[in-house]
Design a protein around this motif. Structure first.
Motif, PDB file in Angstrom:
ATOM      1  N   GLN A  97       0.809  -1.226   0.052  1.00 53.72           N
ATOM      2  CA  GLN A  97       0.064   0.068  -0.038  1.00 53.72           C
ATOM      3  C   GLN A  97       0.764   1.203   0.045  1.00 53.72           C
ATOM      4  O   GLN A  97       2.122   1.114   0.370  1.00 53.72           O
ATOM      5  CB  GLN A  97      -0.973  -0.132   1.315  1.00 53.72           C
ATOM      6  CG  GLN A  97      -1.952  -1.221   1.274  1.00 53.72           C
ATOM      7  CD  GLN A  97      -3.043  -1.280   2.500  1.00 53.72           C
ATOM      8  OE1 GLN A  97      -4.008  -1.448   2.122  1.00 53.72           O
ATOM      9  NE2 GLN A  97      -2.555  -0.310   3.578  1.00 53.72           N
ATOM     10  N   GLY A  98       0.273   2.409  -0.384  1.00 55.27           N
ATOM     11  CA  GLY A  98       0.978   3.855  -0.344  1.00 55.27           C
ATOM     12  C   GLY A  98       1.363   4.343  -1.756  1.00 55.27           C
ATOM     13  O   GLY A  98       1.522   3.340  -2.714  1.00 55.27           O
ATOM     14  N   ARG A  99       1.846   5.494  -1.593  1.00 55.47           N
ATOM     15  CA  ARG A  99       2.445   6.042  -2.814  1.00 55.47           C
ATOM     16  C   ARG A  99       4.021   5.706  -2.702  1.00 55.47           C
ATOM     17  O   ARG A  99       4.509   6.418  -1.643  1.00 55.47           O
ATOM     18  CB  ARG A  99       2.006   7.486  -3.078  1.00 55.47           C
ATOM     19  CG  ARG A  99       0.567   7.678  -3.264  1.00 55.47           C
ATOM     20  CD  ARG A  99       0.108   9.119  -3.150  1.00 55.47           C
ATOM     21  NE  ARG A  99       0.894   9.891  -4.456  1.00 55.47           N
ATOM     22  CZ  ARG A  99       1.384  10.969  -4.069  1.00 55.47           C
ATOM     23  NH1 ARG A  99       1.836  11.484  -3.049  1.00 55.47           N
ATOM     24  NH2 ARG A  99       1.866  11.397  -5.449  1.00 55.47           N
ATOM     25  N   LEU A 100       4.622   5.215  -3.504  1.00 54.08           N
ATOM     26  CA  LEU A 100       5.872   4.698  -3.555  1.00 54.08           C
ATOM     27  C   LEU A 100       6.991   5.722  -4.226  1.00 54.08           C
ATOM     28  O   LEU A 100       6.884   6.027  -5.218  1.00 54.08           O
ATOM     29  CB  LEU A 100       6.111   3.145  -3.800  1.00 54.08           C
ATOM     30  CG  LEU A 100       5.083   2.463  -3.212  1.00 54.08           C
ATOM     31  CD1 LEU A 100       5.524   0.850  -3.801  1.00 54.08           C
ATOM     32  CD2 LEU A 100       4.861   2.452  -1.726  1.00 54.08           C
ATOM     33  N   TYR A 101       8.107   5.702  -3.576  1.00 56.07           N
ATOM     34  CA  TYR A 101       9.382   6.456  -4.060  1.00 56.07           C
ATOM     35  C   TYR A 101      10.525   5.561  -3.829  1.00 56.07           C
ATOM     36  O   TYR A 101      10.656   4.797  -2.777  1.00 56.07           O
ATOM     37  CB  TYR A 101       9.661   7.846  -3.438  1.00 56.07           C
ATOM     38  CG  TYR A 101       8.230   8.864  -3.169  1.00 56.07           C
ATOM     39  CD1 TYR A 101       8.269   9.927  -4.106  1.00 56.07           C
ATOM     40  CD2 TYR A 101       7.011   8.454  -2.657  1.00 56.07           C
ATOM     41  CE1 TYR A 101       7.200  10.713  -4.203  1.00 56.07           C
ATOM     42  CE2 TYR A 101       6.043   9.485  -2.730  1.00 56.07           C
ATOM     43  CZ  TYR A 101       5.997  10.543  -3.417  1.00 56.07           C
ATOM     44  OH  TYR A 101       4.925  11.348  -3.531  1.00 56.07           O
ATOM     45  N   LEU A 102      11.348   5.533  -4.741  1.00 53.21           N
ATOM     46  CA  LEU A 102      12.505   4.697  -4.567  1.00 53.21           C
ATOM     47  C   LEU A 102      14.075   5.497  -4.685  1.00 53.21           C
ATOM     48  O   LEU A 102      14.182   6.109  -5.970  1.00 53.21           O
ATOM     49  CB  LEU A 102      12.551   3.470  -5.549  1.00 53.21           C
ATOM     50  CG  LEU A 102      13.914   2.580  -5.621  1.00 53.21           C
ATOM     51  CD1 LEU A 102      13.758   1.660  -4.409  1.00 53.21           C
ATOM     52  CD2 LEU A 102      13.789   1.561  -6.859  1.00 53.21           C
ATOM     53  N   ILE A 103      14.723   5.321  -3.835  1.00 54.58           N
ATOM     54  CA  ILE A 103      16.142   5.769  -3.680  1.00 54.58           C
ATOM     55  C   ILE A 103      16.793   4.429  -4.074  1.00 54.58           C
ATOM     56  O   ILE A 103      16.894   3.483  -3.486  1.00 54.58           O
ATOM     57  CB  ILE A 103      16.684   6.260  -2.466  1.00 54.58           C
ATOM     58  CG1 ILE A 103      16.155   7.666  -2.172  1.00 54.58           C
ATOM     59  CG2 ILE A 103      18.232   6.529  -2.543  1.00 54.58           C
ATOM     60  CD1 ILE A 103      16.211   8.924  -2.918  1.00 54.58           C
ATOM     61  N   THR A 104      17.502   4.214  -5.388  1.00 55.28           N
ATOM     62  CA  THR A 104      18.183   3.189  -5.889  1.00 55.28           C
ATOM     63  C   THR A 104      19.185   2.742  -5.123  1.00 55.28           C
ATOM     64  O   THR A 104      20.235   3.465  -4.465  1.00 55.28           O
ATOM     65  CB  THR A 104      18.389   3.233  -7.402  1.00 55.28           C
ATOM     66  OG1 THR A 104      19.330   4.524  -7.420  1.00 55.28           O
ATOM     67  CG2 THR A 104      17.234   3.380  -8.133  1.00 55.28           C
ATOM     68  N   GLY A 105      19.256   1.361  -4.690  1.00 55.25           N
ATOM     69  CA  GLY A 105      20.367   0.804  -4.110  1.00 55.25           C
ATOM     70  C   GLY A 105      21.195  -0.115  -4.792  1.00 55.25           C
ATOM     71  O   GLY A 105      20.770  -0.426  -6.206  1.00 55.25           O
ATOM     72  N   ASN A 106      22.387  -0.473  -4.580  1.00 50.18           N
ATOM     73  CA  ASN A 106      23.222  -1.406  -5.437  1.00 50.18           C
ATOM     74  C   ASN A 106      22.592  -2.789  -5.840  1.00 50.18           C
ATOM     75  O   ASN A 106      22.951  -3.570  -6.635  1.00 50.18           O
ATOM     76  CB  ASN A 106      24.551  -1.774  -4.707  1.00 50.18           C
ATOM     77  CG  ASN A 106      24.521  -2.331  -3.148  1.00 50.18           C
ATOM     78  OD1 ASN A 106      23.973  -1.779  -2.636  1.00 50.18           O
ATOM     79  ND2 ASN A 106      24.976  -3.523  -2.892  1.00 50.18           N
ATOM     80  N   HIS A 107      21.416  -3.350  -4.926  1.00 50.21           N
ATOM     81  CA  HIS A 107      20.947  -4.527  -5.515  1.00 50.21           C
ATOM     82  C   HIS A 107      19.581  -4.306  -6.145  1.00 50.21           C
ATOM     83  O   HIS A 107      18.806  -5.442  -6.419  1.00 50.21           O
ATOM     84  CB  HIS A 107      20.803  -5.297  -4.067  1.00 50.21           C
ATOM     85  CG  HIS A 107      21.941  -6.097  -3.461  1.00 50.21           C
ATOM     86  ND1 HIS A 107      22.075  -6.356  -2.064  1.00 50.21           N
ATOM     87  CD2 HIS A 107      22.978  -6.301  -4.111  1.00 50.21           C
ATOM     88  CE1 HIS A 107      23.215  -6.760  -1.781  1.00 50.21           C
ATOM     89  NE2 HIS A 107      23.871  -6.707  -3.166  1.00 50.21           N
ATOM     90  N   ASP A 108      19.249  -3.251  -6.310  1.00 53.45           N
ATOM     91  CA  ASP A 108      17.836  -2.982  -7.058  1.00 53.45           C
ATOM     92  C   ASP A 108      17.945  -3.297  -8.572  1.00 53.45           C
ATOM     93  O   ASP A 108      17.756  -2.238  -9.354  1.00 53.45           O
ATOM     94  CB  ASP A 108      17.353  -1.559  -6.620  1.00 53.45           C
ATOM     95  CG  ASP A 108      16.778  -1.392  -5.433  1.00 53.45           C
ATOM     96  OD1 ASP A 108      16.340  -2.576  -4.842  1.00 53.45           O
ATOM     97  OD2 ASP A 108      17.046  -0.465  -4.723  1.00 53.45           O
ATOM     98  N   HIS A 109      18.434  -4.441  -9.044  1.00 56.32           N
ATOM     99  CA  HIS A 109      18.768  -4.615 -10.445  1.00 56.32           C
ATOM    100  C   HIS A 109      17.533  -4.760 -11.261  1.00 56.32           C
ATOM    101  O   HIS A 109      17.289  -4.582 -12.533  1.00 56.32           O
ATOM    102  CB  HIS A 109      19.446  -5.887 -10.663  1.00 56.32           C
ATOM    103  CG  HIS A 109      20.681  -6.081  -9.930  1.00 56.32           C
ATOM    104  ND1 HIS A 109      21.765  -5.258 -10.115  1.00 56.32           N
ATOM    105  CD2 HIS A 109      21.338  -6.698  -8.894  1.00 56.32           C
ATOM    106  CE1 HIS A 109      22.785  -5.351  -9.184  1.00 56.32           C
ATOM    107  NE2 HIS A 109      22.402  -6.461  -8.650  1.00 56.32           N
TER     108      HIS A 109
END
Length: 211
Positions: free
Chosen positions: A70-82
């Motif tokens: 749930q929710g409105r999502l935002y992503l700060i990318t990490g080294n494993h977010d392939h």
């Protein structure tokens, strides 16, 4: 409401037995527990900023996971977010995907990066009551020796005095908070909740003083 969380590592089975030693029976149990904790806290219109390493799964697995959160999502990318690099990934589930961002949260600046930044923008800013106006939220290091070193660095900085622009002696602010999901029992937290969580952890980790 806005929440933050880092290093969930959905689908990453090794974290049950190595590094984090999360202790779930298998990756399915881990995933379901984290989804349950997330949806118990987050409502449909709440914002959740994931500070990297959301998912070790495929693009298809991650798409299906995101449909359940749930929710409105935002992503700060990490080294494993392939998964973000795959054509099948539905990036539209996120309002934005960035490696770095600075936001305002209740009149405070929040510096967001998956990797800890020890000299972050706005570090010295305090309000008229001497309360920090800027926080640096990060992930990446989990609960490792690197985190212990960062905690030592933070205490060293906080114990260091400088002369400010007014010619007054001032201790250097250092408000870096590791939003590692295990610290909050896999529950996204507000900035104020993370500040309190970090404070309690710091107090618990302090060695007992001899009488």
């Amino acid at each position: 409401m806005r929440y933050y969380i880092a290093d969930l590592h959905f689908f990453h089975a090794n974290l049950n037995t190595r590094m984090d030693r999360r202790g779930f029976a298998d990756v399915e149990e881990m995933n379901e527990y984290m989804i349950k904790k997330w949806n118990k806290k987050v409502r449909r219109n709440d914002e959740v900023i994931i500070i990297g390493d959301l998912s070790w799964g495929t693009a298809k697995q991650t798409n299906e996971l995101l449909d359940r959160l749930q929710g409105r999502l935002y992503l700060i990318t990490g080294n494993h977010d392939h998964f973000v690099e795959r054509r099948e990934f539905r990036s539209s589930r996120f309002v934005w995907i960035k490696p770095y961002e600075e936001l305002s949260d209740n009149k405070r600046k929040v510096v967001l990066c998956h990797y800890p930044i020890i000299c972050y923008n706005g570090q010295y800013q305090l309000n008229k009551d001497g309360i920090p106006k800027t926080y640096m939220l990060y992930g990446h290091v989990h609960d490792t020796q690197d985190q212990r070193l960062l905690e030592q660095f933070r205490e060293t900085v906080r114990g260091t005095q400088v002369i400010n622009s007014k010619g007054e002696a001032q201790y250097i602010p250092c408000n870096m908070i590791n939003c590692f999901c295990k610290y909050s029992d896999y529950e996204p937290l507000t900035l104020d909740e993370w500040i309190e969580c970090d404070k309690k952890r710091s107090e618990t980790d302090k060695p007992e003083q001899e009488n």
